[in-house]
Design an enzyme around this catalytic site. Structure first.
Site, PDB file in Angstrom:
ATOM      1  N   SER A   1       0.812  -0.943  -0.265  1.00 50.70           N
ATOM      2  CA  SER A   1       0.077   0.089   0.186  1.00 50.70           C
ATOM      3  C   SER A   1       0.969   1.522  -0.327  1.00 50.70           C
ATOM      4  O   SER A   1       1.877   1.175  -0.343  1.00 50.70           O
ATOM      5  CB  SER A   1      -1.101  -0.054   1.490  1.00 50.70           C
ATOM      6  OG  SER A   1      -0.442  -0.652   2.133  1.00 50.70           O
TER       7      SER A   1
ATOM      8  N   LYS B   1      -6.063   9.271  -7.845  1.00 49.89           N
ATOM      9  CA  LYS B   1      -5.300   7.964  -7.100  1.00 49.89           C
ATOM     10  C   LYS B   1      -7.129   7.347  -7.426  1.00 49.89           C
ATOM     11  O   LYS B   1      -8.160   7.827  -6.625  1.00 49.89           O
ATOM     12  CB  LYS B   1      -5.500   7.757  -5.825  1.00 49.89           C
ATOM     13  CG  LYS B   1      -4.995   7.269  -4.844  1.00 49.89           C
ATOM     14  CD  LYS B   1      -4.926   7.392  -3.370  1.00 49.89           C
ATOM     15  CE  LYS B   1      -4.838   6.133  -2.841  1.00 49.89           C
ATOM     16  NZ  LYS B   1      -5.712   5.318  -2.559  1.00 49.89           N
TER      17      LYS B   1
ATOM     18  N   ARG C   1      -6.512  -8.295  -3.519  1.00 46.25           N
ATOM     19  CA  ARG C   1      -5.058  -7.656  -3.177  1.00 46.25           C
ATOM     20  C   ARG C   1      -4.939  -8.634  -1.609  1.00 46.25           C
ATOM     21  O   ARG C   1      -3.773  -9.030  -1.269  1.00 46.25           O
ATOM     22  CB  ARG C   1      -4.708  -5.780  -2.442  1.00 46.25           C
ATOM     23  CG  ARG C   1      -4.253  -5.745  -1.616  1.00 46.25           C
ATOM     24  CD  ARG C   1      -4.786  -4.761  -1.518  1.00 46.25           C
ATOM     25  NE  ARG C   1      -3.334  -3.623  -0.448  1.00 46.25           N
ATOM     26  CZ  ARG C   1      -3.151  -3.893   0.999  1.00 46.25           C
ATOM     27  NH1 ARG C   1      -4.112  -4.259   1.513  1.00 46.25           N
ATOM     28  NH2 ARG C   1      -2.182  -3.720   1.220  1.00 46.25           N
TER      29      ARG C   1
ATOM     30  N   LYS D   1      -2.602  13.370  -0.570  1.00 45.47           N
ATOM     31  CA  LYS D   1      -4.369  13.077   0.215  1.00 45.47           C
ATOM     32  C   LYS D   1      -4.217  14.312  -1.051  1.00 45.47           C
ATOM     33  O   LYS D   1      -4.281  14.782   0.127  1.00 45.47           O
ATOM     34  CB  LYS D   1      -4.460  12.090   1.070  1.00 45.47           C
ATOM     35  CG  LYS D   1      -4.401  10.726   0.952  1.00 45.47           C
ATOM     36  CD  LYS D   1      -5.755   9.968   0.259  1.00 45.47           C
ATOM     37  CE  LYS D   1      -5.843   8.980   0.432  1.00 45.47           C
ATOM     38  NZ  LYS D   1      -6.293   8.723   2.430  1.00 45.47           N
TER      39      LYS D   1
ATOM     40  N   CYS E   1     -33.008  34.587  26.402  1.00 44.44           N
ATOM     41  CA  CYS E   1     -31.482  34.427  25.726  1.00 44.44           C
ATOM     42  C   CYS E   1     -30.319  35.290  26.001  1.00 44.44           C
ATOM     43  O   CYS E   1     -30.247  35.802  26.798  1.00 44.44           O
ATOM     44  CB  CYS E   1     -32.869  35.866  24.892  1.00 44.44           C
ATOM     45  SG  CYS E   1     -31.469  37.119  23.125  1.00 44.44           S
TER      46      CYS E   1
HETATM   47  S1  IVH Z   1       0.291   2.757  -7.594  1.00 38.08           S
HETATM   48  C1  IVH Z   1       1.765   0.654  -4.101  1.00 38.08           C
HETATM   49  N1  IVH Z   1      -1.706   3.621  -8.874  1.00 38.08           N
HETATM   50  O1  IVH Z   1      -3.909   2.764  -3.852  1.00 38.08           O
HETATM   51  C2  IVH Z   1       1.015   0.341  -4.524  1.00 38.08           C
HETATM   52  N2  IVH Z   1      -1.844   2.268  -6.473  1.00 38.08           N
HETATM   53  O2  IVH Z   1      -3.209   2.774  -1.386  1.00 38.08           O
HETATM   54  C3  IVH Z   1       0.944   1.540  -5.754  1.00 38.08           C
HETATM   55  N3  IVH Z   1      -4.556   3.126  -6.242  1.00 38.08           N
HETATM   56  O3  IVH Z   1      -2.875  -0.252  -3.624  1.00 38.08           O
HETATM   57  C4  IVH Z   1      -0.556   1.243  -6.444  1.00 38.08           C
HETATM   58  N4  IVH Z   1      -4.757   4.309  -8.051  1.00 38.08           N
HETATM   59  O4  IVH Z   1      -5.201  -0.153  -4.872  1.00 38.08           O
HETATM   60  C5  IVH Z   1      -1.705   3.359  -7.601  1.00 38.08           C
HETATM   61  N5  IVH Z   1      -3.547   4.763 -10.008  1.00 38.08           N
HETATM   62  C6  IVH Z   1      -3.115   4.288  -8.435  1.00 38.08           C
HETATM   63  C7  IVH Z   1      -4.291   4.255  -8.101  1.00 38.08           C
HETATM   64  C8  IVH Z   1      -3.238   3.299  -7.141  1.00 38.08           C
HETATM   65  C9  IVH Z   1      -5.747   3.982  -6.860  1.00 38.08           C
HETATM   66  C10 IVH Z   1      -4.662   2.489  -5.499  1.00 38.08           C
HETATM   67  C11 IVH Z   1      -4.327   1.274  -4.939  1.00 38.08           C
HETATM   68  C12 IVH Z   1      -3.031   0.645  -3.896  1.00 38.08           C
HETATM   69  C13 IVH Z   1      -3.876   2.049  -2.608  1.00 38.08           C
HETATM   70  C14 IVH Z   1      -2.611   2.634  -2.280  1.00 38.08           C
END
Ligand code: IVH
Length: 673
Positions: free
Chosen positions: A83, A117, A138, A320, A414
């Site tokens: 992650s 993301k 996963r 984020k 009041c």
């Molecule tokens: S790259 C090491 N690209 O976000 C994992 N992940 O918090 C790097 N995710 O488990 C993954 N959009 O399921 C990557 N454009 C994106 C993503 C993405 C969502 C999720 C993925 C990962 C989690 C990481």
């Protein structure tokens, strides 16, 4: 916090966070937002940092895995599915950059690869000699569930890799594709609408629906739900096959996968932050939900050289967007008196950062709302803030109570002027301070009169108005027109320039448009649109003031409640005095003229969206030609302009009344001078 207090609090936090995780990951339900849970986790981490002896092996801060579901057979991942660590702002991104730079040879130039993301669930697809052989969730990162039969039903998952010239070698041997399974927002809405019609329970959000769907044991059901696989990684036994993430995305696309077109190489942290800002604002336009970016080191050999800490690679972070929810404690509940006298309970909070700003107060709406949600002083609560809206307490976390919390008691008087609070009608939600002269009402009234949607007088915000009231320079909105530069200069808050500016800003507003003036009066229930409707219909202030309830209720868009409130306001001697005072001071709202224009005497309603102009713009053009622009169809409506995506109700009403319908093109013809 003393150690026994910390022990008690951390135990409760652990239980609640574990509850949340169980519901979220195992049952695919959500008992609170992810942001609220993160906020609790943050508090727990803080306590554990202060008292490390309180860390238990099952603390959520120590957790690396989620339990796999029974029902599917399990498959091991070829390499761990990691992650990402979260970062929230430029400083944290810079800190990440400098951490990794230290581990690389001096002078290494870093190139980043950023993608949005996606909020879905991660999965791995294994292709052997170009053929899809396995689909694995996963799971805990090491072992996932075998969902091959289910992923085969997803249209965007190629069952065999497309032969592509540049990457043809990937058709031999093992190729693993990782990505996110998502449900699009529009599909989710459609699915829920259909379920509502069938009387079936609704799904909570697209992510949970996607996760719940992929873990269905019946692939037919999976096939009936629209899912997408968005690829973000490609693994080959020989890492040299793919030198960068940028090439990985190219390869993914040419092998037949959907990989986000938004993804981009960026050369500096500044560029990363600009990219983040752009997608934070434009994220509604994306088909799926997103809560940030993934930012990686683009060069894959550097990426793997940087290694892994805990369960996250060093070379990537999740950037984020500021969370819209957080948890904090209610320090006190007090009652604030509004412009119309409504007594609103407000929670004083321990300051907490939400969506980029510190929140210390949140509205509790009214007494029964506090009772319904059972919010007590001392409670830990979830606070929500989105955009410009007033922060709101969503709910108390009852499980975190320790018995010292105190229920809220609505005061009888009041808090400002000590007048006994009343309810005008038994069914009213709000208690009110009936004292028209209550000081807290006067400053809010003046502030409202000067606000953007009303007279739009710059320099009359909350603090300045309070200063003017305290100096006894103003008591009501009319008084501001008496202010002199000399008087204003006497106050600490004003210097030469600002005093002059304020007084001349006021002087330019002696002939305000009628609708703005009426809105500025702060008549109960009369919002900006009601004021426009009143002004357009009656055209002069005197006519509005003399209108009866029946005459008012005849105006389209105005109901009985508003009509009563308007009559009540104008019959109040105090308000009549206020209007007389405006007149004496030469403040006269501009009557709405019937211009002898081309559209004079004709009224228009626009329904749906127009292609060439906004609704407001259409209204302005119609009014400029002497026509009337209304908000809803009535007997006196001449034309209903029908745009795109129209709702049925206006059309039905227009058909019943025989109102003539116009297309946008016909309207444009009419608007030609
Ligand atoms: S790259 C090491 N690209 O976000 C994992 N992940 O918090 C790097 N995710 O488990 C993954 N959009 O399921 C990557 N454009 C994106 C993503 C993405 C969502 C999720 C993925 C990962 C989690 C990481």
């Amino acid at each position: 916090m003393t150690k026994p207090q910390a022990a008690q609090r951390s135990a409760k936090l652990r239980d609640l966070i574990n509850d949340y995780r169980y519901h979220y990951h195992v049952l695919d339900e959500s008992i609170m937002s992810e942001a609220a849970a993160d906020s609790l986790k943050h508090e727990l981490t803080q306590i554990e940092t202060e008292y490390p002896e309180l860390i238990t092996p099952d603390s959520p801060t120590q957790r690396v895995a989620g339990a796999p579901l029974p029902g599917f057979s399990q498959l091991e991942h070829s390499s761990r599915m990691l992650s990402l660590n979260d970062v929230f702002d430029q400083a944290e991104v810079e800190a990440w950059r400098s951490r990794i730079s230290k581990l690389l040879p001096a002078g290494t130039k870093l190139e980043y690869f950023a993608d949005v993301k996606m909020d879905g669930l991660a999965a791995a697809l294994v292709y052997q000699d170009g053929l899809l052989v396995q689909g694995i969730t996963r799971g805990d990162g090491f072992v996932g569930e075998d969902v091959t039969a289910n992923v085969r039903t997803i249209e965007s998952v190629p069952l065999s890799l497309r032969a592509s010239h540049k990457f043809s070698s990937f058709l031999r041997g093992r190729t693993e594709i990782r990505g996110e399974i998502v449900m699009y927002k529009a599909d989710f809405t459609r699915l829920n609408t259909a379920r509502a019609k069938q009387g079936k329970p609704l799904f909570a959000n697209p992510r949970n629906t996607a996760a719940g769907t992929i873990r269905q044991l019946d692939p037919k059901l999976v096939a009936s739900r629209p899912l997408h696989f968005m690829a973000y990684d490609l693994l080959r036994d020989n890492p040299g096959d793919i030198p960068s993430y940028d090439t990985a995305y190219q390869a993914l696309r040419s092998l037949g996968f959907q990989a986000n077109r938004q993804a981009k190489i960026l050369n500096s942290i500044d560029e990363v932050m600009k990219f983040a800002d752009k997608w934070e604002t434009k994220r509604q336009d994306l088909p799926f939900n997103t809560d940030g970016l993934v930012v990686k080191v683009n060069d894959r050999s550097t990426y793997s050289r940087l290694g892994v800490v805990g369960k996250a690679p060093r070379a990537a972070v999740a950037l984020k967007y500021a969370a819209e929810q957080a948890t904090t404690k209610v320090k006190d509940i007090f009652v604030s008196i509004g412009r119309t006298g409504a007594a609103t309970p407000v929670a004083m909070l321990e300051p907490v950062l939400i969506a980029g700003s510190t929140v210390q107060m949140a509205t509790l709406h009214n007494e029964s709302e506090v009772a319904r949600k059972d919010i007590r002083v001392g409670d830990t609560v979830i606070v929500h803030k989105a955009g410009d809206i007033i922060p709101e307490v969503v709910e108390p976390l009852v499980k975190l109570r320790n018995g010292s919390e105190k229920p809220f008691q609505m005061p009888e008087h009041c808090p400002e002027c000590k007048t006994k609070l009343v309810k005008y009608k038994a069914e009213d939600a709000a208690w009110r301070c009936p004292n028209e002269a209550c000081p807290s009402r006067s400053w809010k009234r003046i502030e409202h009169f000067a606000s953007k949607a009303a007279l739009d007088i710059e320099g009359l915000g909350e603090k300045n108005v309070i200063a003017l009231i305290n100096a006894e320079l103003v008591k009501d909105p009319a008084d501001i027109y008496k202010l002199t530069v000399q008087e204003v200069l006497g106050l600490d808050r004003f210097a030469d320039v600002s005093a002059n500016k304020l007084v001349s800003a006021i002087k330019t507003k002696t002939r305000p448009p009628l609708s703005r003036f009426v809105y500025g009066l702060g008549i109960r229930h009369a919002g900006a649109q009601t004021a426009v409707d009143l002004a357009n219909h009656f055209r002069r202030l005197e006519t509005i003031a003399e209108a009866t309830i029946d005459e008012l209720a005849e105006v389209e868009g105005i109901g009985e409640v508003v009509a009563e409130a308007v009559v009540e306001w104008f019959s109040e001697p105090r308000n009549q005095k206020l209007l007389a005072k405006f007149e004496e001071l030469g403040v006269v709202p501009e009557p709405v003229k019937r211009v002898g224009g081309k559209l004079s005497g004709k009224s228009f309603v626009v329904t749906g969206s127009l292609e060439t102009m906004g609704r407001e713009q259409a209204g302005e053009k119609i009014r400029a030609l002497g026509g009337t622009f209304q908000s809803s169809v009535g007997k006196d409506t001449d034309y209903l302009v029908v745009g795109a995506n129209v709702g049925a109700s206006k059309l039905t009403k227009a058909a019943k009344l025989g109102t003539k319908r116009l297309s946008e093109t016909e309207l444009i013809q009419l608007l030609k001078p």
